[in-house]
Design a protein around this motif. Sequence first.
Motif, PDB file in Angstrom:
ATOM      1  N   PRO A 155       0.815  -1.223   0.000  1.00  0.00           N
ATOM      2  CA  PRO A 155       0.000   0.000   0.000  1.00  0.00           C
ATOM      3  C   PRO A 155       0.846   1.270   0.000  1.00  0.00           C
ATOM      4  CG  PRO A 155       0.060  -0.938   2.199  1.00  0.00           C
ATOM      5  CD  PRO A 155       0.760  -1.923   1.294  1.00  0.00           C
ATOM      6  N   ILE A 156       0.227   2.359  -0.448  1.00  0.00           N
ATOM      7  CA  ILE A 156       0.915   3.657  -0.580  1.00  0.00           C
ATOM      8  C   ILE A 156       0.103   4.731   0.151  1.00  0.00           C
ATOM      9  CG2 ILE A 156      -0.179   4.021  -2.865  1.00  0.00           C
ATOM     10  CD1 ILE A 156       2.388   5.572  -3.693  1.00  0.00           C
ATOM     11  N   ALA A 157       0.802   5.679   0.767  1.00  0.00           N
ATOM     12  CA  ALA A 157       0.127   6.777   1.477  1.00  0.00           C
ATOM     13  C   ALA A 157      -0.475   7.761   0.478  1.00  0.00           C
ATOM     14  CB  ALA A 157       1.130   7.493   2.377  1.00  0.00           C
ATOM     15  N   ALA A 158      -1.674   8.260   0.780  1.00  0.00           N
ATOM     16  CA  ALA A 158      -2.365   9.197  -0.120  1.00  0.00           C
ATOM     17  C   ALA A 158      -1.514  10.436  -0.414  1.00  0.00           C
ATOM     18  CB  ALA A 158      -3.705   9.603   0.484  1.00  0.00           C
ATOM     19  N   ASP A 159      -0.750  10.902   0.579  1.00  0.00           N
ATOM     20  CA  ASP A 159       0.112  12.082   0.352  1.00  0.00           C
ATOM     21  C   ASP A 159       1.088  11.825  -0.797  1.00  0.00           C
ATOM     22  OD1 ASP A 159      -0.786  13.921   2.256  1.00  0.00           O
ATOM     23  OD2 ASP A 159       0.332  12.937   3.863  1.00  0.00           O
ATOM     24  N   GLU A 160       1.634  10.597  -0.835  1.00  0.00           N
ATOM     25  CA  GLU A 160       2.619  10.299  -1.877  1.00  0.00           C
ATOM     26  C   GLU A 160       1.938  10.075  -3.230  1.00  0.00           C
ATOM     27  OE1 GLU A 160       6.578   8.978   0.072  1.00  0.00           O
ATOM     28  OE2 GLU A 160       5.175   7.305   0.248  1.00  0.00           O
ATOM     29  N   VAL A 161       0.707   9.553  -3.201  1.00  0.00           N
ATOM     30  CA  VAL A 161      -0.044   9.426  -4.465  1.00  0.00           C
ATOM     31  C   VAL A 161      -0.221  10.823  -5.068  1.00  0.00           C
ATOM     32  CG1 VAL A 161      -2.233   8.736  -5.523  1.00  0.00           C
ATOM     33  CG2 VAL A 161      -1.270   7.360  -3.662  1.00  0.00           C
ATOM     34  N   ALA A 162      -0.612  11.773  -4.208  1.00  0.00           N
ATOM     35  CA  ALA A 162      -0.838  13.151  -4.695  1.00  0.00           C
ATOM     36  C   ALA A 162       0.445  13.745  -5.274  1.00  0.00           C
ATOM     37  CB  ALA A 162      -1.366  14.017  -3.555  1.00  0.00           C
ATOM     38  N   THR A 163       1.578  13.453  -4.645  1.00  0.00           N
ATOM     39  CA  THR A 163       2.861  13.972  -5.159  1.00  0.00           C
ATOM     40  C   THR A 163       3.165  13.377  -6.537  1.00  0.00           C
ATOM     41  OG1 THR A 163       3.687  14.216  -2.914  1.00  0.00           O
ATOM     42  CG2 THR A 163       5.345  14.146  -4.648  1.00  0.00           C
ATOM     43  N   PHE A 164       3.008  12.063  -6.664  1.00  0.00           N
ATOM     44  CA  PHE A 164       3.295  11.419  -7.958  1.00  0.00           C
ATOM     45  C   PHE A 164       2.320  11.903  -9.050  1.00  0.00           C
ATOM     46  CE2 PHE A 164       5.309   7.794  -5.438  1.00  0.00           C
ATOM     47  CZ  PHE A 164       6.599   8.034  -5.898  1.00  0.00           C
ATOM     48  N   VAL A 165       1.043  12.071  -8.690  1.00  0.00           N
ATOM     49  CA  VAL A 165       0.059  12.541  -9.675  1.00  0.00           C
ATOM     50  C   VAL A 165       0.427  13.960 -10.126  1.00  0.00           C
ATOM     51  CG1 VAL A 165      -2.351  13.304  -9.917  1.00  0.00           C
ATOM     52  CG2 VAL A 165      -1.850  11.054  -8.937  1.00  0.00           C
ATOM     53  N   SER A 166       0.839  14.789  -9.182  1.00  0.00           N
ATOM     54  CA  SER A 166       1.219  16.175  -9.529  1.00  0.00           C
ATOM     55  C   SER A 166       2.427  16.169 -10.465  1.00  0.00           C
ATOM     56  CB  SER A 166       1.554  16.969  -8.260  1.00  0.00           C
ATOM     57  OG  SER A 166       0.456  16.979  -7.399  1.00  0.00           O
TER      58      SER A 166
END
Length: 250
Positions: free
Chosen positions: A158-169
């Motif tokens: 699993p991945i933290a939502a904060d890091e998902v947002a960083t990668f998406v950005s």
Amino acid sequence: MKIVVIGGTGLIGSKTVPILRQAGHDVVAASPKSGVNTITGEGLQQAMAGVQVVIDLANSPSFEDKAVLEFFETSGRNLLAAEAAAGVGHHVALSIVAIDRTDNGYFRAKVAQERLIKASGVPYTIVRATQFMEFLRGIADSSTAGNTVRLPPVLFQPIAADEVATFVSEAALAAPRNGVVEIAGPERALFNEIVARYLKAVGDARQVVGDPEAGYWGGRVDESSLVPLGEARLGRIGLDEWLRRSRQAV
Ligand SMILES: NC(=O)c1ccc[n+]([C@@H]2O[C@H](COP(=O)([O-])OP(=O)(O)OC[C@H]3O[C@@H](n4cnc5c(N)ncnc54)[C@H](OP(=O)(O)O)[C@@H]3O)[C@@H](O)[C@H]2O)c1
């Protein structure tokens, strides 16, 4: 750049919007509450005016098989048609690792969403993430009978939502890949073990059992059904660090 984040009020959307604003971009957080609805089409054409990048982080209000498929098909069709008409230069969408090699109703809907993107003619980047750490409680709840949580003993990352947002950005600010980027958390371990660690850490007394017959959202899974097989970008926030940050945020 002018960027529209569809689903800008959701879990990942609300973390992505400030990252892009801090980087100096003109970002609109769009959702039905702000008058942009990808199902009815309301506000879509106006929202696309002068936009270079659209990030689709919308999610279906219902996870029932038929409802979720209808949501991602209708939403994707309406959104991509509006983007094509307005000449949007980059469509970024958040999808899920392994949706095309693991069968369940939600994953089938995400496959349909990806298909529409690939056929749309709009330059795109699909970011496929593993399950969010914020989703661990929901996973446990959906797999609980009595005091027992049954989960398949398969690999999980699993991945933290904060890091998902960083990668998406990052994907939104880069050139379109016209392909898929996979992202995952830093730790890979058995599904039942990670959920057991999570429940213990939050003081939840439920017992977690590794059961090879237990599926995932009704579909069968094998050892590597839920993790990236090829190259993936990895976050740095493991489960313990995410738990520490979550406690601090309360
Ligand atoms: N859960 C996971 O582990 C996981 C893993 C990988 C990828 N994903 C994907 O990540 C994406 C984002 O998930 P999330 O958890 O951040 O979602 P979420 O918190 O449920 O947020 C959903 C967003 O979609 C918006 N929305 C709903 N219906 C809409 C419509 N008709 N038109 C426009 N916007 C609409 C909501 O707006 P309102 O606030 O106005 O309702 C909200 O902003 C999803 O596509 C999901 O498939 C999830």
